[in-house]
Design a protein around this motif. Structure first.
Motif, mmCIF file in Angstrom:
data_model
loop_
_atom_site.group_PDB
_atom_site.id
_atom_site.type_symbol
_atom_site.label_atom_id
_atom_site.label_comp_id
_atom_site.label_asym_id
_atom_site.label_seq_id
_atom_site.Cartn_x
_atom_site.Cartn_y
_atom_site.Cartn_z
ATOM 1 N N ASN B 239 -5.112 13.583 53.885
ATOM 2 C CA ASN B 239 -4.896 13.231 55.292
ATOM 3 C C ASN B 239 -4.864 11.724 55.479
ATOM 4 N N ARG B 240 -5.699 11.037 54.704
ATOM 5 C CA ARG B 240 -5.744 9.591 54.815
ATOM 6 C C ARG B 240 -4.401 8.984 54.380
ATOM 7 N N GLN B 241 -3.877 9.500 53.286
ATOM 8 C CA GLN B 241 -2.598 8.988 52.796
ATOM 9 C C GLN B 241 -1.463 9.272 53.774
ATOM 10 N N ALA B 242 -1.566 10.415 54.440
ATOM 11 C CA ALA B 242 -0.505 10.797 55.381
ATOM 12 C C ALA B 242 -0.303 9.703 56.415
ATOM 13 N N LYS B 243 -1.395 9.064 56.796
ATOM 14 C CA LYS B 243 -1.312 8.054 57.857
ATOM 15 C C LYS B 243 -0.607 6.785 57.416
ATOM 16 N N THR B 244 -0.362 6.651 56.122
ATOM 17 C CA THR B 244 0.283 5.420 55.667
ATOM 18 C C THR B 244 1.806 5.535 55.679
ATOM 19 N N LEU B 245 2.313 6.669 56.138
ATOM 20 C CA LEU B 245 3.766 6.858 56.196
ATOM 21 C C LEU B 245 4.248 6.835 57.643
ATOM 22 N N PRO B 246 5.525 6.480 57.862
ATOM 23 C CA PRO B 246 6.034 6.470 59.240
ATOM 24 C C PRO B 246 5.997 7.866 59.859
ATOM 25 N N LYS B 247 6.164 8.884 59.038
ATOM 26 C CA LYS B 247 6.187 10.257 59.549
ATOM 27 C C LYS B 247 5.975 11.180 58.363
ATOM 28 N N SER B 248 5.317 12.292 58.596
ATOM 29 C CA SER B 248 5.116 13.237 57.505
ATOM 30 C C SER B 248 6.335 14.128 57.355
ATOM 31 N N MET B 249 6.530 14.626 56.164
ATOM 32 C CA MET B 249 7.577 15.631 55.976
ATOM 33 C C MET B 249 7.068 16.955 56.528
ATOM 34 N N PHE B 250 7.891 17.977 56.468
ATOM 35 C CA PHE B 250 7.517 19.228 57.140
ATOM 36 C C PHE B 250 7.028 20.306 56.188
ATOM 37 N N TRP B 251 7.035 19.974 54.884
ATOM 38 C CA TRP B 251 6.806 21.040 53.922
ATOM 39 C C TRP B 251 5.505 20.813 53.182
ATOM 40 N N TYR B 252 4.648 21.804 53.254
ATOM 41 C CA TYR B 252 3.300 21.704 52.715
ATOM 42 C C TYR B 252 3.272 21.174 51.289
ATOM 43 N N PHE B 253 3.968 21.855 50.391
ATOM 44 C CA PHE B 253 3.882 21.439 48.994
ATOM 45 C C PHE B 253 4.524 20.072 48.754
#
Ligand code: SF4
Ligand code: SF4
Lengths: 366, 335
Positions: B239-253
């Motif tokens: 979750n922490r890493q997710a915040k370092t991107l402009p937007k998350s992708m939509f696919w779990y894996f």
């Protein structure tokens, strides 16, 4: 600021007006060409879908012409389209183009972000809130008018006496819309445009085959991406209908949209929705076209398009159960106009024979 | 209650969730039938049965399912819609092919056993996982009491499995440890005998399937490389890493592979990142370019992308890995 956007069918006419009337300068995106595609292919990941590649090419072309901002749509997935803008920004940065991609995420997904972006556009253009809303409204009316006119052209073309006359009338009608600046003018332009199309000399004795067009939104909406398939069909004397128009989400103006919940229709075959793109729609629409007596369906999809592959794996069952032939055209950078034409002609032939057989059987039954 | 044989294809989410599923079914008194490890026969069968435009993992799934025909009463093919148990759900779901998988399967083959395609959509609420298991258990004729007990046990075993992964065990080994009911060892501090640390990210069904990736992990092991994968990282760090991107992708894996890679890029002892991708995979076309760019931006970490397909040969994979590892060693010695 110099603003541009993706090229999608004839919508640029309305969007150009929008940008200019927001007080910015519009860089009109050129119709995607071989050059666009070559550029896109060079700078996109190899397995990106074709709409992504075409957009990459378009963005590079408008950047060349001085665009500083590109407006586009975001998305909540589940397909790749909602992530296009992020990737495009990465790519443009890597190539060293100073262009900012601003994506409007659906309000459902991030309402604040949506308003903030709108707000910035308005303020930087120097418009009052009231004037801003008026501009948005007129743009929307233009989009609707353009859609109505395009739709009409597909219904008229199979009857045209002189080849190419409908296309000429279409451009004339679009010009009217292009020139309109007020709400009432747009409405007039729309009427006049439809009249011009109605005025095309036609041979009403023809009995055109009816073809439904389904598939992924970009390759369905952008004629240059599908090698002008619907025009090609019209000139072969085939009546074609599609449900995807920019304005069709909010309107009940196509056969498919009149039928209510498309996901419900597809449910017996695909018990999950949405699956991204137009995957579920493609299944449901095939069923609806069959029910409305269409002779066949063409599925237009980018090569390796995920939701359309899911749809394609399910469509054979639908096609069998509802007795309607479906031709799937996967489009990639290798696809040529001649190839599309040949496959289409063979398919139209097949539909012709089927219809003949069916009618014979019906005659015997009487 | 009648004892049923539950067929589980040894692919896709198997590598992450098998202990949970297996314990659950067995505690309910049913028998779990696992398809054999991927082989040429299974792959060929999948290629034959699946729609020809599908990616290999989906073809492979068809092959595994076909291998279970006649051997099981049911095929367990849950429809994975969202599985995150905490953090920001955002818009995360699965690749559209996962979403449509049970239907694709059903329409592709006539002779399959009944498919248990329960919908797993955990973002609907806290209680959702229990609802999913209740639905499966009831379908198999078990009582609420039994289901509850089996569910509790299954979750416990899954937690142990998870712990093994966090202790940097690779799933094939962790699955074996769980299978033999060896008590979970304390974290191994000895360090082992490797002289290079590399992160390998990608979909579990490509990463841990030794047939489809031509034995990539074993090759690295022989090269004395310690391998880290995204599945050894906690959800919190993800979750922490997710915040370092402009937007998350939509696919779990896909997200897990991306966040995992980003995590490893900031760990100095990890000298390179390998992305294992499925040839012609839609989401991967984006994952791969994004990681390539980010690995350059985030500290210029050496990055290698390997795509696997039906024809991937061991020799090809080995050559590329060896070259990469040599380069890493050379780079280190130069410093
Ligand atoms: S729907 Fe198809 S074309 Fe659109 S983003 Fe998804 S894969 Fe690409
Ligand atoms: S994520 Fe890629 S490899 Fe996995 S099912 Fe989707 S397309 Fe196939």
């Amino acid at each position: 600021m110099k603003i541009s956007f993706p090229h999608m069918g004839y919508s640029y006419i309305a969007l150009k007006w929008l940008v200019n009337h927001l007080g910015h300068e519009c860089i009109v995106p050129p119709e995607p060409s071989k050059k666009t595609l070559d550029l896109g292919v060079r700078y996109s990941p190899e397995f990106a879908c074709i709409p992504f590649k075409i957009l990459t090419g378009t963005y590079l072309e408008v950047a060349e012409k001085g665009a500083e901002i590109i407006l586009t749509s975001g998305g909540m997935g589940p397909c790749r389209a909602g992530y296009y803008w992020v990737m495009h920004q990465y790519l443009l940065d890597e190539i060293g183009k100073k262009v900012k991609v601003i994506a409007f995420e659906p309000p459902l997904c991030n309402l604040r972000d949506f308003w903030q972006k709108l707000h910035r556009l308005r303020v930087s253009g120097g418009l009052s809130v009231k004037a801003f809303i008026q501009v948005l409204k007129i743009t929307w009316e233009k989009i609707k008018a353009i859609d109505d006119i395009e739709m009409k052209s597909y219904h008229i073309r199979p009857y045209e006496e002189k080849r190419g006359e409908t296309t000429r009338a279409l451009w004339k009608a679009l010009e009217f819309v292009d020139e309109a600046n007020r709400e009432d003018e747009v409405d007039e332009a729309r009427q006049e445009g439809l009249n011009v199309l109605q005025g095309v000399r036609r041979d009403e004795s023809r009995d055109p085959l009816k073809m439904g067009i389904i598939g992924e939104i970009y390759v369905v909406l952008e004629p240059s991406a599908n090698h002008y398939l619907q025009i090609m069909l019209g000139e072969m004397g085939v009546y074609s209908d599609r449900s995807i128009y920019l304005s069709s989400y909010t309107r009940k103006n196509t056969i498919v949209n009149l039928e209510g919940d498309i996901f419900q229709v597809a449910r017996p075959y695909l018990n999950e929705a949405p699956i991204g793109g137009h995957g579920v729609n493609s299944i449901g629409e095939t069923i609806l076209y069959a029910r409305h007596g269409f002779d066949g369906v063409v599925q237009l999809a980018p090569f390796a398009c995920i939701p359309e592959i899911v749809a394609k794996s399910i469509i054979p069952a639908v096609s069998r159960d509802f007795d309607i032939p479906v031709l799937t055209l996967f489009i990639d950078e290798q696809t040529g106009k001649a190839g599309v034409q040949t496959r289409l002609e063979a398919f139209v032939d097949l539909m012709e024979k089927r219809r003949e057989l069916k009618r014979q059987r019906e005659r015997w039954a009487i | 209650m009648q004892v049923s044989k539950i067929g589980i294809p040894r692919t896709l989410a198997y590598f992450i969730y098998f202990p949970l599923w297996k314990t659950f079914f067995e505690e309910l008194g049913h028998e779990v039938v696992l398809s054999a490890a991927t082989s040429k026969a299974i792959l060929d069968r999948g290629v034959k049965e699946a729609v020809n435009d599908a990616c290999i993992p989906i073809k492979l799934y068809h092959g595994h399912a076909a291998a279970l025909a006649g051997k099981a009463d049911y095929i367990f093919c849950p429809r994975l819609v969202s599985v995150r148990s905490h953090g920001d759900f955002g818009t995360e779901t699965f690749c559209p092919k996962f979403l449509g998988l049970p239907d694709m399967l059903r329409l592709a083959m006539d002779d399959l056993p009944e498919i248990i395609d329960v919908r797993v959509d955990l973002k609907k609420g806290k209680d959702e996982l229990w609802q999913v298991f209740l639905e499966i258990g009831s379908k198999l004729g078990n009582s609420g009491e039994e289901i509850k007990r089996a569910f509790t046990k299954a979750k416990k075993v899954q937690r142990e499995y998870q712990r093994l992964l966090y202790q940097e065990k690779l799933p094939p080994e962790a699955l074996e440890l769980i299978e033999q009911k060896i008590p979970v060892p304390k974290k191994d501090k000895s360090g082992g005998s490797y002289d290079l640390q590399v992160a390998v990210v990608g979909y579990p069904y490509v990463l841990y399937d030794a047939y489809i990736n031509a034995g990539l992990l074993a090759i690295l092991e022989k090269e004395k490389v310690k391998v880290y994968t995204q599945d050894m990282i906690s959800d919190r760090e993800m979750n922490r890493q997710a915040k370092t991107l402009p937007k998350s992708m939509f696919w779990y894996f896909s997200n897990r592979a991306v966040y995992g890679a980003l995590h490893f890029m900031q760990r100095p002892e990890i000298e390179g990142v390998i992305h294992l991708t499925a040839f012609a995979c839609g989401p991967d076309s984006m994952v791969d370019r994004l990681l390539e760019i980010e690995s350059r931006r985030r500290g210029n970490r050496p990055y290698l992308s390997i795509a696997v397909d039906e024809h991937t040969g061991e020799a090809g994979v080995r050559t590329r890995l060896e070259a990469f590892v040599d380069m890493l060693r050379y780079r280190r010695n130069r410093k």
